[in-house]
Scaffold this motif. Sequence first.
Motif, mmCIF file in Angstrom:
data_model
loop_
_atom_site.group_PDB
_atom_site.id
_atom_site.type_symbol
_atom_site.label_atom_id
_atom_site.label_comp_id
_atom_site.label_asym_id
_atom_site.label_seq_id
_atom_site.Cartn_x
_atom_site.Cartn_y
_atom_site.Cartn_z
ATOM 1 N N LEU A 128 6.299 -28.059 3.243
ATOM 2 C CA LEU A 128 7.400 -28.884 2.765
ATOM 3 C C LEU A 128 8.102 -28.112 1.653
ATOM 4 O O LEU A 128 7.449 -27.419 0.873
ATOM 5 N N ARG A 129 9.415 -28.236 1.591
ATOM 6 C CA ARG A 129 10.179 -27.522 0.561
ATOM 7 C C ARG A 129 11.023 -28.516 -0.222
ATOM 8 O O ARG A 129 11.646 -29.410 0.350
ATOM 9 N N TYR A 130 11.034 -28.354 -1.544
ATOM 10 C CA TYR A 130 11.937 -29.125 -2.400
ATOM 11 C C TYR A 130 12.505 -28.175 -3.438
ATOM 12 O O TYR A 130 11.771 -27.609 -4.243
ATOM 13 N N ARG A 131 13.825 -27.965 -3.368
ATOM 14 C CA ARG A 131 14.487 -26.970 -4.207
ATOM 15 C C ARG A 131 13.737 -25.646 -4.115
ATOM 16 O O ARG A 131 13.603 -25.093 -3.026
ATOM 17 N N GLU A 132 13.234 -25.100 -5.239
ATOM 18 C CA GLU A 132 12.558 -23.807 -5.182
ATOM 19 C C GLU A 132 11.046 -23.938 -4.952
ATOM 20 O O GLU A 132 10.332 -22.934 -4.900
ATOM 21 N N ILE A 133 10.567 -25.173 -4.823
ATOM 22 C CA ILE A 133 9.132 -25.401 -4.596
ATOM 23 C C ILE A 133 8.823 -25.329 -3.106
ATOM 24 O O ILE A 133 9.525 -25.938 -2.286
ATOM 25 N N VAL A 142 0.884 -24.765 -3.902
ATOM 26 C CA VAL A 142 2.302 -24.863 -4.202
ATOM 27 C C VAL A 142 2.776 -23.495 -4.684
ATOM 28 O O VAL A 142 2.080 -22.813 -5.446
ATOM 29 N N GLU A 143 3.957 -23.097 -4.200
ATOM 30 C CA GLU A 143 4.519 -21.785 -4.537
ATOM 31 C C GLU A 143 5.862 -21.966 -5.222
ATOM 32 O O GLU A 143 6.670 -22.819 -4.832
ATOM 33 N N PHE A 144 6.092 -21.165 -6.269
ATOM 34 C CA PHE A 144 7.364 -21.200 -6.996
ATOM 35 C C PHE A 144 7.633 -19.804 -7.530
ATOM 36 O O PHE A 144 6.792 -19.211 -8.222
ATOM 37 N N ASN A 145 8.803 -19.248 -7.196
ATOM 38 C CA ASN A 145 9.169 -17.887 -7.640
ATOM 39 C C ASN A 145 8.073 -16.871 -7.332
ATOM 40 O O ASN A 145 7.675 -16.063 -8.183
ATOM 41 N N ASN A 146 7.551 -16.938 -6.096
ATOM 42 C CA ASN A 146 6.556 -15.987 -5.592
ATOM 43 C C ASN A 146 5.191 -16.085 -6.274
ATOM 44 O O ASN A 146 4.342 -15.204 -6.102
ATOM 45 N N SER A 147 4.964 -17.120 -7.053
ATOM 46 C CA SER A 147 3.647 -17.376 -7.639
ATOM 47 C C SER A 147 3.063 -18.629 -6.996
ATOM 48 O O SER A 147 3.789 -19.573 -6.681
ATOM 49 N N LYS A 148 1.735 -18.627 -6.808
ATOM 50 C CA LYS A 148 1.072 -19.746 -6.144
ATOM 51 C C LYS A 148 -0.018 -20.322 -7.034
ATOM 52 O O LYS A 148 -0.573 -19.622 -7.878
ATOM 53 N N ILE A 149 -0.322 -21.599 -6.789
ATOM 54 C CA ILE A 149 -1.416 -22.238 -7.506
ATOM 55 C C ILE A 149 -2.066 -23.261 -6.576
ATOM 56 O O ILE A 149 -1.396 -23.884 -5.751
#
Length: 222
Positions: A128-133, A142-149
């Motif tokens: 699922l994608r929401y904006r940059e998430i 969850v990934e944001f700006n090529n970083s994951k957690i």
Amino acid sequence: MKKVFIIEDDSRIRDELCTFLTRYGYESSFSINFKNIVEEAIKENPSIILLDINLPYFDGHYVCREIRKVSQVPIIVVTSRDDELNELMSINLGADDFITKPYNLQILLARITSVLKRTYGNAQADFLRYREIIYNIAASQVEFNNSKIELTKNESKILHILINNSGKIVSRDEIMKCLWQQAEFVDDNTLTVNVNRLRKKLEDLGAVGYIQTKRGQGYILT
């Protein structure tokens, strides 16, 4: 978001289905214009249709046949008629599945999920994608700006329901029922702790301000 169009003339059952499906991240809609229900169903352009057989004006078998003339949208027949003949007729007319009343809502949900996966495949269901998430459902990441957690089970469920209802306020009660079913036995503070942990993880990735608290109402993705 997957949309479920409900063709059911019993308002109590219809409302129960709408509430239940919304809780699990589906968009639900219906029409009480049963005289033109085929046109109404096509106009809604749903991902799947739940179709009762006993309806005003036309029975579900007629409705299923007419929808199949113009659309391959998956159809699950939901009915109190539990004989094999009605099941056979439904499948022969193009229904994708058949479930009898009274049914377990969790079993119905599993049937809906199964039919959607068969029809549309798994690719869209995994992310699922929401904006940059970017939310990886299968890996609970969850990934944001090529970083994951990594997310915990509860954090994952919270993010799932918020993304599926993006732009809408999701009540605390709705989230608690999704997470724990019997929400009345859960300490209200437990949800706050889980939401704050999820918010902190998103902020650690750089996704600041995504989860907003609406006092007295719930949470919303912004």
